[in-house]
Design a protein around this motif. Structure first.
Motif, PDB file in Angstrom:
ATOM      1  N   ASP A   1       0.854  -1.186   0.000  1.00 49.59           N
ATOM      2  CA  ASP A   1       0.000   0.000   0.000  1.00 49.59           C
ATOM      3  C   ASP A   1       0.890   1.235   0.000  1.00 49.59           C
ATOM      4  OD1 ASP A   1      -2.428   1.550   0.341  1.00 49.59           O
ATOM      5  OD2 ASP A   1      -1.852   1.799   2.441  1.00 49.59           O
ATOM      6  N   SER A   2       0.527   2.240  -0.793  1.00 48.89           N
ATOM      7  CA  SER A   2       1.241   3.524  -0.815  1.00 48.89           C
ATOM      8  C   SER A   2       0.239   4.651  -0.672  1.00 48.89           C
ATOM      9  CB  SER A   2       1.989   3.716  -2.138  1.00 48.89           C
ATOM     10  OG  SER A   2       3.057   2.837  -2.241  1.00 48.89           O
ATOM     11  N   ARG A   3       0.604   5.643   0.108  1.00 43.62           N
ATOM     12  CA  ARG A   3      -0.242   6.836   0.247  1.00 43.62           C
ATOM     13  C   ARG A   3       0.595   7.986   0.766  1.00 43.62           C
ATOM     14  NH1 ARG A   3      -4.172   4.621   4.859  1.00 43.62           N
ATOM     15  NH2 ARG A   3      -4.237   3.010   3.320  1.00 43.62           N
ATOM     16  N   PRO A   4       0.147   9.217   0.525  1.00 40.86           N
ATOM     17  CA  PRO A   4       0.899  10.368   1.050  1.00 40.86           C
ATOM     18  C   PRO A   4       0.819  10.391   2.574  1.00 40.86           C
ATOM     19  CG  PRO A   4      -0.834  11.070  -0.484  1.00 40.86           C
ATOM     20  CD  PRO A   4      -0.992   9.600  -0.273  1.00 40.86           C
ATOM     21  N   SER A   5       1.864  10.906   3.201  1.00 45.84           N
ATOM     22  CA  SER A   5       1.841  11.068   4.658  1.00 45.84           C
ATOM     23  C   SER A   5       0.879  12.195   5.011  1.00 45.84           C
ATOM     24  CB  SER A   5       3.251  11.362   5.190  1.00 45.84           C
ATOM     25  OG  SER A   5       3.703  12.583   4.671  1.00 45.84           O
ATOM     26  N   GLU A   6       0.638  12.373   6.314  1.00 45.54           N
ATOM     27  CA  GLU A   6      -0.325  13.373   6.776  1.00 45.54           C
ATOM     28  C   GLU A   6       0.027  14.778   6.300  1.00 45.54           C
ATOM     29  OE1 GLU A   6       1.145  11.159   8.939  1.00 45.54           O
ATOM     30  OE2 GLU A   6      -0.580   9.817   9.103  1.00 45.54           O
TER      31      GLU A   6
ATOM     32  N   GLY B   1       1.875  15.475   3.672  1.00 44.12           N
ATOM     33  CA  GLY B   1       2.058  15.504   2.232  1.00 44.12           C
ATOM     34  C   GLY B   1       3.505  15.611   1.793  1.00 44.12           C
ATOM     35  N   ALA B   2       4.453  15.571   2.726  1.00 40.67           N
ATOM     36  CA  ALA B   2       5.862  15.733   2.395  1.00 40.67           C
ATOM     37  C   ALA B   2       6.559  14.405   2.120  1.00 40.67           C
ATOM     38  CB  ALA B   2       6.578  16.456   3.530  1.00 40.67           C
ATOM     39  N   ALA B   3       5.836  13.298   2.251  1.00 41.68           N
ATOM     40  CA  ALA B   3       6.450  11.985   2.062  1.00 41.68           C
ATOM     41  C   ALA B   3       5.403  11.004   1.542  1.00 41.68           C
ATOM     42  CB  ALA B   3       7.029  11.477   3.372  1.00 41.68           C
ATOM     43  N   ILE B   4       5.890   9.889   1.026  1.00 40.42           N
ATOM     44  CA  ILE B   4       5.023   8.782   0.626  1.00 40.42           C
ATOM     45  C   ILE B   4       5.215   7.685   1.662  1.00 40.42           C
ATOM     46  CG2 ILE B   4       4.545   7.018  -1.120  1.00 40.42           C
ATOM     47  CD1 ILE B   4       3.885   9.780  -2.109  1.00 40.42           C
ATOM     48  N   ARG B   5       4.107   7.224   2.223  1.00 39.68           N
ATOM     49  CA  ARG B   5       4.133   6.160   3.221  1.00 39.68           C
ATOM     50  C   ARG B   5       3.872   4.852   2.484  1.00 39.68           C
ATOM     51  NH1 ARG B   5       0.014   3.615   6.123  1.00 39.68           N
ATOM     52  NH2 ARG B   5       0.629   2.977   8.197  1.00 39.68           N
ATOM     53  N   ARG B   6       4.765   3.881   2.628  1.00 36.27           N
ATOM     54  CA  ARG B   6       4.601   2.595   1.951  1.00 36.27           C
ATOM     55  C   ARG B   6       4.560   1.469   2.980  1.00 36.27           C
ATOM     56  NH1 ARG B   6       5.202   3.972  -3.263  1.00 36.27           N
ATOM     57  NH2 ARG B   6       6.884   5.357  -3.913  1.00 36.27           N
ATOM     58  N   ARG B   7       3.494   0.664   2.904  1.00 33.43           N
ATOM     59  CA  ARG B   7       3.396  -0.549   3.720  1.00 33.43           C
ATOM     60  C   ARG B   7       4.031  -1.662   2.906  1.00 33.43           C
ATOM     61  NH1 ARG B   7       3.359  -1.341   8.303  1.00 33.43           N
ATOM     62  NH2 ARG B   7       2.081  -3.174   8.247  1.00 33.43           N
ATOM     63  N   ARG B   8       4.967  -2.372   3.512  1.00 33.23           N
ATOM     64  CA  ARG B   8       5.701  -3.412   2.798  1.00 33.23           C
ATOM     65  C   ARG B   8       5.568  -4.748   3.523  1.00 33.23           C
ATOM     66  NH1 ARG B   8       9.625  -1.647  -0.885  1.00 33.23           N
ATOM     67  NH2 ARG B   8       9.753   0.605  -1.048  1.00 33.23           N
TER      68      ARG B   8
ATOM     69  N   CYS C   1       7.531  -8.760   3.524  1.00 30.25           N
ATOM     70  CA  CYS C   1       8.627  -9.614   3.079  1.00 30.25           C
ATOM     71  C   CYS C   1       8.056 -10.970   2.676  1.00 30.25           C
ATOM     72  CB  CYS C   1       9.645  -9.793   4.204  1.00 30.25           C
ATOM     73  SG  CYS C   1      10.966 -10.950   3.794  1.00 30.25           S
ATOM     74  N   PRO C   2       8.317 -11.427   1.443  1.00 32.20           N
ATOM     75  CA  PRO C   2       7.794 -12.730   1.027  1.00 32.20           C
ATOM     76  C   PRO C   2       8.495 -13.903   1.728  1.00 32.20           C
ATOM     77  CG  PRO C   2       9.153 -11.780  -0.710  1.00 32.20           C
ATOM     78  CD  PRO C   2       9.028 -10.751   0.371  1.00 32.20           C
ATOM     79  N   ALA C   3       9.697 -13.668   2.242  1.00 35.07           N
ATOM     80  CA  ALA C   3      10.439 -14.748   2.901  1.00 35.07           C
ATOM     81  C   ALA C   3       9.922 -15.024   4.310  1.00 35.07           C
ATOM     82  CB  ALA C   3      11.921 -14.416   2.937  1.00 35.07           C
ATOM     83  N   CYS C   4       9.818 -13.992   5.137  1.00 28.21           N
ATOM     84  CA  CYS C   4       9.408 -14.193   6.541  1.00 28.21           C
ATOM     85  C   CYS C   4       8.002 -13.684   6.828  1.00 28.21           C
ATOM     86  CB  CYS C   4      10.404 -13.531   7.491  1.00 28.21           C
ATOM     87  SG  CYS C   4      10.343 -11.721   7.493  1.00 28.21           S
ATOM     88  N   GLU C   5       7.384 -13.034   5.840  1.00 26.66           N
ATOM     89  CA  GLU C   5       6.045 -12.452   5.948  1.00 26.66           C
ATOM     90  C   GLU C   5       5.968 -11.323   6.973  1.00 26.66           C
ATOM     91  OE1 GLU C   5       2.986 -15.411   6.237  1.00 26.66           O
ATOM     92  OE2 GLU C   5       3.634 -16.388   4.390  1.00 26.66           O
ATOM     93  N   GLY C   6       7.109 -10.736   7.311  1.00 24.63           N
ATOM     94  CA  GLY C   6       7.129  -9.580   8.199  1.00 24.63           C
ATOM     95  C   GLY C   6       6.568  -8.354   7.476  1.00 24.63           C
ATOM     96  N   ARG C   7       5.900  -7.486   8.217  1.00 24.80           N
ATOM     97  CA  ARG C   7       5.330  -6.258   7.649  1.00 24.80           C
ATOM     98  C   ARG C   7       5.997  -5.056   8.304  1.00 24.80           C
ATOM     99  NH1 ARG C   7       0.393  -6.728   4.920  1.00 24.80           N
ATOM    100  NH2 ARG C   7      -0.285  -8.884   4.769  1.00 24.80           N
ATOM    101  N   PHE C   8       6.260  -4.022   7.507  1.00 24.45           N
ATOM    102  CA  PHE C   8       6.873  -2.804   8.025  1.00 24.45           C
ATOM    103  C   PHE C   8       6.497  -1.636   7.124  1.00 24.45           C
ATOM    104  CE2 PHE C   8       9.854  -4.855   5.220  1.00 24.45           C
ATOM    105  CZ  PHE C   8      10.490  -3.850   4.520  1.00 24.45           C
ATOM    106  N   THR C   9       6.747  -0.438   7.617  1.00 28.87           N
ATOM    107  CA  THR C   9       6.409   0.790   6.896  1.00 28.87           C
ATOM    108  C   THR C   9       7.682   1.551   6.573  1.00 28.87           C
ATOM    109  OG1 THR C   9       4.319   0.945   8.084  1.00 28.87           O
ATOM    110  CG2 THR C   9       5.102   2.949   7.036  1.00 28.87           C
ATOM    111  N   THR C  10       7.733   2.122   5.371  1.00 28.49           N
ATOM    112  CA  THR C  10       8.837   3.008   4.996  1.00 28.49           C
ATOM    113  C   THR C  10       8.250   4.345   4.575  1.00 28.49           C
ATOM    114  OG1 THR C  10       8.827   2.246   2.693  1.00 28.49           O
ATOM    115  CG2 THR C  10      10.335   1.128   4.222  1.00 28.49           C
ATOM    116  N   PHE C  11       9.068   5.381   4.651  1.00 27.98           N
ATOM    117  CA  PHE C  11       8.679   6.710   4.208  1.00 27.98           C
ATOM    118  C   PHE C  11       9.674   7.166   3.159  1.00 27.98           C
ATOM    119  CE2 PHE C  11       6.675   6.329   8.291  1.00 27.98           C
ATOM    120  CZ  PHE C  11       5.452   6.938   8.097  1.00 27.98           C
ATOM    121  N   GLU C  12       9.159   7.680   2.061  1.00 22.12           N
ATOM    122  CA  GLU C  12       9.993   8.169   0.971  1.00 22.12           C
ATOM    123  C   GLU C  12       9.799   9.672   0.879  1.00 22.12           C
ATOM    124  OE1 GLU C  12       9.575   7.585  -3.729  1.00 22.12           O
ATOM    125  OE2 GLU C  12       9.683   5.721  -2.577  1.00 22.12           O
ATOM    126  N   ARG C  13      10.909  10.428   0.964  1.00 20.14           N
ATOM    127  CA  ARG C  13      10.856  11.883   0.921  1.00 20.14           C
ATOM    128  C   ARG C  13      11.686  12.403  -0.239  1.00 20.14           C
ATOM    129  NH1 ARG C  13       9.130  11.424   5.609  1.00 20.14           N
ATOM    130  NH2 ARG C  13       9.377  12.256   7.611  1.00 20.14           N
TER     131      ARG C  13
END
Length: 157
Positions: A15-20, A22-29, A31-43
């Motif tokens: 999932d990708s969406r702008p942060s609150e 609007g200065a960054a893109i929030r991405r929910r990621r 992992c196909p190997a361990c199925e761990g979920r985490f969030t990254t921010f792209e600025r």
């Protein structure tokens, strides 16, 4: 993007969406190997900034370090995290728009003080005590007298 849990080289963006602010893109990621979920921010980074320290040393600008120093000043204060994030983004935009790639650390300190004064008087004084290197109570009194904050801080109590 490497998985922070298992180190797997490839992760999937779910999932990708702008942060609150609007200065960054929030991405929910995931992992196909361990199925761990985490969030990254792209600025967007307009230019690499280098900070010239008082000692003469040069270090790359670190937004996270700026955020940590501000979070110490605002700890236990009734300030919404979104306001803090908007303030940090505004400071970074100001620094990037100055047109310089090398900035003295004092420029950042003064910008943070200016923004904190508008945000919260107590956080402003806390930050100033570290930034201006207060050693004793007279330093606080002198600063508060200069800034005219005595009345404001009396209301805070």
């Amino acid at each position: 993007m490497r998985c922070p849990f298992c180190g797997h080289e490839e992760t999937q963006v779910k999932d990708s969406r702008p942060s609150e602010d609007g200065a960054a893109i929030r991405r929910r990621r995931m992992c196909p190997a361990c199925e761990g979920r985490f969030t990254t921010f792209e600025r967007v980074q307009l230019r690499e900034l280098t900070i010239l320290k008082r000692s003469g040393r040069r270090t790359p600008f670190d937004r996270d370090k700026l955020a940590r120093s501000i979070s110490i000043a605002i700890r236990k204060r009734p300030i919404e995290p979104e306001r803090v994030e908007r303030m940090i983004s505004a400071i970074v935009r100001q620094l990037e728009s100055m047109g310089e790639t090398e900035l003295p650390s004092s420029t950042i300190g003064e910008l943070v003080m200016k923004h904190l004064k508008q945000l919260d008087d107590v956080a402003y004084v806390r930050y100033a005590s570290v930034y201006r290197d207060f050693r004793e109570t007279q330093d606080f009194a002198r600063f508060l007298g200069e800034e005219g904050l005595n009345e404001v801080l009396a209301r805070e109590r």
